[in-house]
Structure formats: C-alpha cells, structure tokens
Design a protein around this motif. Structure first.
Motif, mmCIF file in Angstrom:
data_model
loop_
_atom_site.group_PDB
_atom_site.id
_atom_site.type_symbol
_atom_site.label_atom_id
_atom_site.label_comp_id
_atom_site.label_asym_id
_atom_site.label_seq_id
_atom_site.Cartn_x
_atom_site.Cartn_y
_atom_site.Cartn_z
ATOM 1 N N LEU A 29 1.003 -1.097 0.244
ATOM 2 C CA LEU A 29 0.514 -0.251 0.137
ATOM 3 C C LEU A 29 0.743 1.388 0.341
ATOM 4 C CD1 LEU A 29 -3.036 1.814 0.536
ATOM 5 C CD2 LEU A 29 -2.401 1.270 2.731
ATOM 6 N N GLY A 30 0.759 2.565 -1.250
ATOM 7 C CA GLY A 30 1.532 3.540 -0.825
ATOM 8 C C GLY A 30 0.435 4.434 -1.084
ATOM 9 N N TYR A 31 1.052 5.446 -1.325
ATOM 10 C CA TYR A 31 0.330 6.660 -1.437
ATOM 11 C C TYR A 31 0.276 7.253 -2.230
ATOM 12 C CZ TYR A 31 -1.557 5.936 3.395
ATOM 13 O OH TYR A 31 -2.112 5.432 4.463
ATOM 14 N N MET A 32 -0.172 8.458 -2.883
ATOM 15 C CA MET A 32 -0.033 8.931 -4.185
ATOM 16 C C MET A 32 -0.627 10.480 -4.213
ATOM 17 S SD MET A 32 -0.942 5.618 -6.975
ATOM 18 C CE MET A 32 0.490 6.742 -8.093
ATOM 19 N N ASN A 33 -0.067 11.534 -4.772
ATOM 20 C CA ASN A 33 -1.174 12.380 -5.391
ATOM 21 C C ASN A 33 -1.095 12.635 -6.749
ATOM 22 O OD1 ASN A 33 1.505 13.313 -6.290
ATOM 23 N ND2 ASN A 33 2.574 14.879 -4.785
ATOM 24 N N GLU A 34 -1.905 13.929 -7.303
ATOM 25 C CA GLU A 34 -1.774 13.899 -8.743
ATOM 26 C C GLU A 34 -0.982 14.045 -10.227
ATOM 27 O OE1 GLU A 34 -4.022 17.627 -11.596
ATOM 28 O OE2 GLU A 34 -3.816 18.001 -9.361
ATOM 29 N N GLU A 35 0.911 14.555 -9.155
ATOM 30 C CA GLU A 35 1.816 14.554 -9.692
ATOM 31 C C GLU A 35 2.125 13.391 -10.010
ATOM 32 O OE1 GLU A 35 5.842 16.797 -10.197
ATOM 33 O OE2 GLU A 35 5.013 16.724 -8.632
ATOM 34 N N SER A 36 2.447 12.066 -9.029
ATOM 35 C CA SER A 36 2.435 10.784 -9.254
ATOM 36 C C SER A 36 1.801 10.222 -9.566
ATOM 37 C CB SER A 36 2.959 10.084 -7.337
ATOM 38 O OG SER A 36 1.877 10.112 -6.818
ATOM 39 N N MET A 37 0.617 10.590 -9.774
ATOM 40 C CA MET A 37 -0.172 9.185 -10.604
ATOM 41 C C MET A 37 -0.022 9.555 -12.140
ATOM 42 S SD MET A 37 -2.822 7.518 -11.329
ATOM 43 C CE MET A 37 -3.092 7.180 -9.803
ATOM 44 N N GLU A 38 -0.015 10.937 -12.193
ATOM 45 C CA GLU A 38 0.853 11.853 -13.622
ATOM 46 C C GLU A 38 1.741 10.932 -14.275
ATOM 47 O OE1 GLU A 38 1.320 15.824 -13.455
ATOM 48 O OE2 GLU A 38 -1.524 16.154 -13.459
ATOM 49 N N ARG A 39 2.790 10.844 -13.388
ATOM 50 C CA ARG A 39 4.360 10.806 -13.943
ATOM 51 C C ARG A 39 4.217 8.769 -13.737
ATOM 52 N NH1 ARG A 39 9.372 11.193 -10.322
ATOM 53 N NH2 ARG A 39 9.874 13.203 -11.342
ATOM 54 N N THR A 40 2.657 7.765 -13.419
ATOM 55 C CA THR A 40 2.942 6.687 -12.999
ATOM 56 C C THR A 40 2.154 6.512 -14.687
ATOM 57 O OG1 THR A 40 2.682 6.269 -10.874
ATOM 58 C CG2 THR A 40 2.000 5.209 -12.409
ATOM 59 N N LYS A 41 1.368 7.244 -15.080
ATOM 60 C CA LYS A 41 0.642 6.790 -16.097
ATOM 61 C C LYS A 41 1.474 7.178 -17.568
ATOM 62 C CE LYS A 41 -3.961 8.313 -14.378
ATOM 63 N NZ LYS A 41 -5.434 9.381 -14.775
ATOM 64 N N ALA A 42 2.347 8.092 -17.264
ATOM 65 C CA ALA A 42 3.286 8.659 -18.367
ATOM 66 C C ALA A 42 4.457 7.581 -18.792
ATOM 67 C CB ALA A 42 4.237 9.927 -18.496
ATOM 68 N N GLU A 43 4.792 6.275 -17.557
ATOM 69 C CA GLU A 43 5.942 6.212 -17.311
ATOM 70 C C GLU A 43 5.621 4.861 -17.548
ATOM 71 O OE1 GLU A 43 8.830 7.386 -14.480
ATOM 72 O OE2 GLU A 43 9.424 8.880 -15.684
ATOM 73 N N ALA A 44 4.340 4.151 -17.364
ATOM 74 C CA ALA A 44 3.869 2.826 -16.547
ATOM 75 C C ALA A 44 4.579 2.506 -15.442
ATOM 76 C CB ALA A 44 4.069 2.165 -17.989
ATOM 77 N N LYS A 45 5.220 3.125 -14.176
ATOM 78 C CA LYS A 45 5.949 2.269 -13.511
ATOM 79 C C LYS A 45 5.162 3.224 -12.413
ATOM 80 C CE LYS A 45 10.143 1.495 -15.876
ATOM 81 N NZ LYS A 45 9.629 0.057 -16.512
ATOM 82 N N VAL A 46 4.706 2.789 -10.801
ATOM 83 C CA VAL A 46 4.234 3.071 -10.027
ATOM 84 C C VAL A 46 5.013 3.424 -9.863
ATOM 85 C CG1 VAL A 46 3.247 2.738 -7.743
ATOM 86 C CG2 VAL A 46 3.039 0.911 -9.489
#
Length: 199
Positions: A29-46
């Motif tokens: 379990l981790g925590y995400m903000n808007e910026e981390s979610m955008e990077r996750t989607k862009a790089e396909a790595k959590v």
C-alpha cells in the motif's frame, strides 16, 4: 497554528493498493498525489509520494524492483486507487515478495523448475534429468524439437489426450533447456510482460 507544506500535501494524498496483475496478490500500500499519478501513467511504472522523503518516489528507483503498471482503477467513492502491476523482483525494501511478508505463489511449473535445478546441482545416476544434462545442450535442444513436433502432429490429428501428453513432455524438456542455459521461467515471463506493456 501554521500548517506545514508536508501536512498540506499529505492531506491531498490518495491511498493506492498495489496488486499483482496475474495472481491478484496484494503486494503493498502506498500513497499518491496528482503529480505521482501523472508520472505513473506516463512511465507505466508506479510512482508514489513518499511521506518520509517528502518527494515523488518511483518504486525501484534504487533497487531496480519496478512495479510495471497493467491497469489503474478507482473505487466507488473515488478515494482509493487499485493498481495492478507486474513486479520486477521483490516488492518490499526488506527483501520480501510483499510488504506483508508473504511469499510469491508458485505454480507447479515453478516447482518443477526447482526440481530440475536441483538435479543439475546434485547429479544422480538414476535421474533422467541428470542424464540429459550430461549429454549436453545439443541433445536437450534436440529433445525440445522432437517434442514440439509431436505436439504439432497430435494437434493436427485432434487427439487431445495425446496432445496433453506431448505438451507435458515439451514443457519439461523446455525447462531442462532453460536450466542448461542458466535461465529461468521468470526470464521468459519478464520478456512476455515487456512485450505486453509495449502494446
């Protein structure tokens, strides 16, 4: 009372449940903000927002144990993410497969792979597997080719029982060939997942 920048950012964090895409095992379990979610989607790595580091943190940035994204969902209240991944290596920084101390579920092919490796490491005269290793790569590869041909023939004749028999022989000899070459099923799985993620 002054609210710190970190407290403000923490209040905007969304919990993210990380689940194995194939086994559905919860990894962490981790925590995400808007910026981390955008990077996750862009790089396909959590990528999480690390509360202890107070910055974005891509899982695997130091260990190489990345979490390759397969899908991202939100729950019914839009306040939790469910991210399905294919992990590279152990998930927990303590060296365990999950952050809950659980071991990687192993199907029989992985169990058989372990038996084959044991035969290679601890030769036994009565072992057919050991006999194959002694005969060398050429003989093992030849057996893989022979069994593959048998699989094709039984499929063309629509003989399902024999197809299962020959497929079993093919998979066994394929595992022996991988062990002979110092490779594992995990290497093949990783390549298949790499191709899947590129689609």
């Amino acid at each position: 009372m002054t609210i710190s920048k970190l407290e403000t950012m923490n209040s905007q964090l969304t919990p993210a449940i990380i689940q194995h895409a194939q086994t559905n095992q919860v990894l962490m379990l981790g925590y995400m903000n808007e910026e981390s979610m955008e990077r996750t989607k862009a790089e396909a790595k959590v990528t999480f927002f690390s509360r202890s580091k107070n910055r974005l943190w891509t899982k695997g940035e130091t260990s190489g144990n990345f979490l390759n994204v397969v899908s991202i969902q939100e729950d019914c209240d839009d306040d939790t993410y469910l991210i399905k991944v294919m992990p590279e290596g152990d998930t927990c920084h303590k060296g365990t497969y999950t952050c809950f101390g659980e071991k990687e579920p192993a199907g029989f092919l992985h169990e058989l792979q372990g038996v084959i490796q044991s035969r290679k490491d601890n030769p036994s005269e009565k072992s057919y597997t050991n006999e194959l290793f002694q005969k060398g790569t050429k003989k093992i590869a030849q057996k893989v080719g022979e069994e593959a041909t048998e699989v094709i023939l039984e499929a063309m004749d629509n003989k399902k029982d024999l197809l299962i028999e020959e497929s079993s022989d093919l998979l066994y000899h394929f595992l022996v060939l991988l062990a002979d070459q110092g490779l594992k099923l995990e290497d093949v799985e990783a390549k298949l997942m790499e191709r899947h993620l590129k689609k």
